[in-house]
Design a protein around this motif. Structure first.
Motif, PDB file in Angstrom:
ATOM      1  N   LEU A 148      12.090   1.258   1.458  1.00 51.42           N
ATOM      2  CA  LEU A 148      11.061   0.228   1.538  1.00 51.42           C
ATOM      3  C   LEU A 148       9.806   0.692   0.810  1.00 51.42           C
ATOM      4  CD1 LEU A 148      11.413  -0.907   5.259  1.00 51.42           C
ATOM      5  CD2 LEU A 148      12.119  -2.153   3.225  1.00 51.42           C
ATOM      6  N   LEU A 152      12.695  -6.158  -6.656  1.00 50.77           N
ATOM      7  CA  LEU A 152      13.357  -6.823  -5.533  1.00 50.77           C
ATOM      8  C   LEU A 152      13.907  -8.185  -5.958  1.00 50.77           C
ATOM      9  CD1 LEU A 152      10.861  -5.979  -2.636  1.00 50.77           C
ATOM     10  CD2 LEU A 152      13.129  -5.004  -3.005  1.00 50.77           C
ATOM     11  N   GLN A 212      11.253  -9.888   4.027  1.00 52.13           N
ATOM     12  CA  GLN A 212      10.353  -9.071   4.835  1.00 52.13           C
ATOM     13  C   GLN A 212       9.472  -8.194   3.943  1.00 52.13           C
ATOM     14  OE1 GLN A 212       9.916  -9.334   8.062  1.00 52.13           O
ATOM     15  NE2 GLN A 212       8.281  -7.793   8.037  1.00 52.13           N
ATOM     16  N   ARG A 213      10.111  -7.608   2.895  1.00 52.05           N
ATOM     17  CA  ARG A 213       9.331  -6.780   1.976  1.00 52.05           C
ATOM     18  C   ARG A 213       8.262  -7.611   1.260  1.00 52.05           C
ATOM     19  NH1 ARG A 213      13.764  -2.941  -1.139  1.00 52.05           N
ATOM     20  NH2 ARG A 213      14.514  -1.796   0.693  1.00 52.05           N
ATOM     21  N   ARG A 214       8.675  -8.805   0.826  1.00 53.25           N
ATOM     22  CA  ARG A 214       7.710  -9.655   0.139  1.00 53.25           C
ATOM     23  C   ARG A 214       6.556 -10.028   1.056  1.00 53.25           C
ATOM     24  NH1 ARG A 214       7.186 -14.964  -0.040  1.00 53.25           N
ATOM     25  NH2 ARG A 214       9.171 -15.301   1.021  1.00 53.25           N
ATOM     26  N   GLU A 260      15.818  -8.717   4.155  1.00 53.48           N
ATOM     27  CA  GLU A 260      15.017  -7.540   3.829  1.00 53.48           C
ATOM     28  C   GLU A 260      14.030  -7.842   2.693  1.00 53.48           C
ATOM     29  OE1 GLU A 260      17.695  -4.440   2.906  1.00 53.48           O
ATOM     30  OE2 GLU A 260      18.365  -4.102   4.977  1.00 53.48           O
ATOM     31  N   ASP A 297       7.398  -3.502  -7.959  1.00 50.96           N
ATOM     32  CA  ASP A 297       8.383  -3.488  -6.872  1.00 50.96           C
ATOM     33  C   ASP A 297       8.859  -4.892  -6.543  1.00 50.96           C
ATOM     34  OD1 ASP A 297       8.245  -0.751  -6.692  1.00 50.96           O
ATOM     35  OD2 ASP A 297       6.675  -0.758  -5.154  1.00 50.96           O
ATOM     36  N   ASP A 310       5.490  -8.326   3.706  1.00 53.28           N
ATOM     37  CA  ASP A 310       4.650  -7.142   3.931  1.00 53.28           C
ATOM     38  C   ASP A 310       3.772  -6.848   2.718  1.00 53.28           C
ATOM     39  OD1 ASP A 310       5.845  -6.954   6.385  1.00 53.28           O
ATOM     40  OD2 ASP A 310       7.340  -5.465   5.748  1.00 53.28           O
ATOM     41  N   MET A 311       4.374  -6.966   1.520  1.00 50.64           N
ATOM     42  CA  MET A 311       3.598  -6.679   0.314  1.00 50.64           C
ATOM     43  C   MET A 311       2.497  -7.706   0.106  1.00 50.64           C
ATOM     44  SD  MET A 311       6.641  -5.483  -2.264  1.00 50.64           S
ATOM     45  CE  MET A 311       5.521  -5.060  -3.568  1.00 50.64           C
ATOM     46  N   LEU A 337       3.614   0.553   2.671  1.00 51.00           N
ATOM     47  CA  LEU A 337       2.650  -0.517   2.897  1.00 51.00           C
ATOM     48  C   LEU A 337       1.224  -0.011   2.945  1.00 51.00           C
ATOM     49  CD1 LEU A 337       4.573  -2.570   5.598  1.00 51.00           C
ATOM     50  CD2 LEU A 337       4.485  -2.919   3.136  1.00 51.00           C
TER      51      LEU A 337
END
Length: 351
Positions: free
Chosen positions: A9, A42, A140-142, A137, A38, A144-145, A12
């Motif tokens: 991941l 993704l 979620q990453r997007r 995932e 990143d 969080d970013m 953050l």
């Protein structure tokens, strides 16, 4: 898919160096660029997973089509081509063996097809589960970013507002200091200007006095120069008048001489023209008289010629009058009157 599964991941949180007016701008920009790269990676992994899932779905559909085709072939082969009646025992046995073998092949094919279908459905389920997990995932990453990006932007905006406030306060302070300095400078300037004004007035008075003396001297010199110039001009004017009178006399004498010469020359030319005119008149008169004489002579000759022609015509007329009787026809040439052919009348006889 292995690359997407093995990737960690994105962190953050990143520590930035504290500088005089907030975070280090270069580090913040580098961190934002890494976040963008990143996100692009993704998105590329997600697109690859979607493409691989679509490929597996197409392969599953192709396997299903192939199984259906094989099942149709087995069913066609399992049907007896004809009835067993009328066939020999050997042919009947061969046909039964063929039917048994076909049934066995059909059962084996159905079992293998069911196994392949189950395996394909299981693989599709696994792939679908992995794809959904990967999508979750990535989402979620997007998220969080994006949250981290917003936090960084808010911090940067707050830091920028703080820096702007400090800059405005500093500008206000500098303006006040500048105003004070300008007031002090203006006061010093007024004092210096007053001192210089007094000194300048004194210098101007001295210069004015010296200028007046110089002006009076120059006026005297100018008056003397003007008197000298006037005397010189009067002398030159007198000499110019004498020279002009001399030139006028010479011009008058020259004009009188030229007029006398012109009159003499004109008189001579008039006399010559008169003589030439008289000569030409005499010549013209003589020529006219000569031509008149010639014309009179020609008229006399023509008159004599007319008289001779008249006499000749008269003689010809007399000759024609004498010749006319001779032209009459002779007696024998004259035409005879016609004789009558009617018999003479006879006297009546007496009875």
């Amino acid at each position: 898919m292995g690359l997407a599964d093995d990737r960690d991941l994105v962190p953050l949180g990143s520590g930035f160096d504290i500088v005089k007016r907030g975070y280090d701008r270069a580090q913040v920009e580098d961190h934002l660029e890494r976040l963008d790269s990143d996100l692009r990676l993704l998105a590329a992994d997600r697109d690859a997973a979607v493409s691989q899932t679509n490929d597996l779905a197409r392969q599953l559909e192709a396997a299903r089509s192939e199984i259906a085709e094989l099942r149709g072939q087995v069913e066609r082969l399992s049907l007896p081509p004809t009835t067993l009646e009328g066939l020999s025992e050997r042919l009947q046995r061969m046909l039964r063996l063929a039917q048994d073998e076909a049934n066995e092949i059909k059962a084996r094919a159905e079992a293998e097809g069911g196994h392949i279908r189950a395996k394909a459905e299981a693989d599709a389920g696994v792939l679908r589960t992995r794809y959904e997990k990967l999508i979750a995932e990535l989402d979620q990453r997007r998220t969080d970013m994006e949250a981290e990006h917003r936090g960084v932007l808010e911090k940067a905006r707050a830091e920028a507002d703080r820096i702007v406030g400090e800059a405005r306060a500093e500008a206000t302070r500098l303006d006040e200091e500048s105003l004070q300095r300008r007031t002090t400078v203006e006061e010093d300037f007024e004092i210096a200007m007053a001192a210089r004004r007094v000194e300048s007035m004194k210098t101007l008075a001295e210069q004015e006095a010296s200028s007046k003396g110089e002006a009076e001297r120059r006026l005297r010199e100018a008056a003397e120069e003007a008197a000298r110039v006037r005397a010189q001009i009067a002398q030159e004017q007198a000499s110019s008048n004498a020279e002009a009178q001399r030139l006028v006399r010479e011009a008058t004498e020259e004009a009188n001489r030229r007029r006398h010469d012109s009159i003499s020359e004109a008189t001579a030319r008039v006399q010559e023209a008169t003589d030439e005119a008289n000569r030409r008149v005499r010549e013209a008169t003589e020529e006219a008289n000569r031509r008149v004489t010639q014309a009179s002579q020609k008229v006399d000759a023509l008159r004599q010629l007319r008289n001779r022609l008249s006499q000749q015509l008269h003689a010809v007329s007399s000759a024609l009058h004498d010749v006319t009787p001779l032209l009459d026809p002779l007696e024998e040439e004259r035409p005879q009157p016609p004789q009558s052919s009617t018999p003479a009348p006879t006297a009546p006889s007496s009875t």
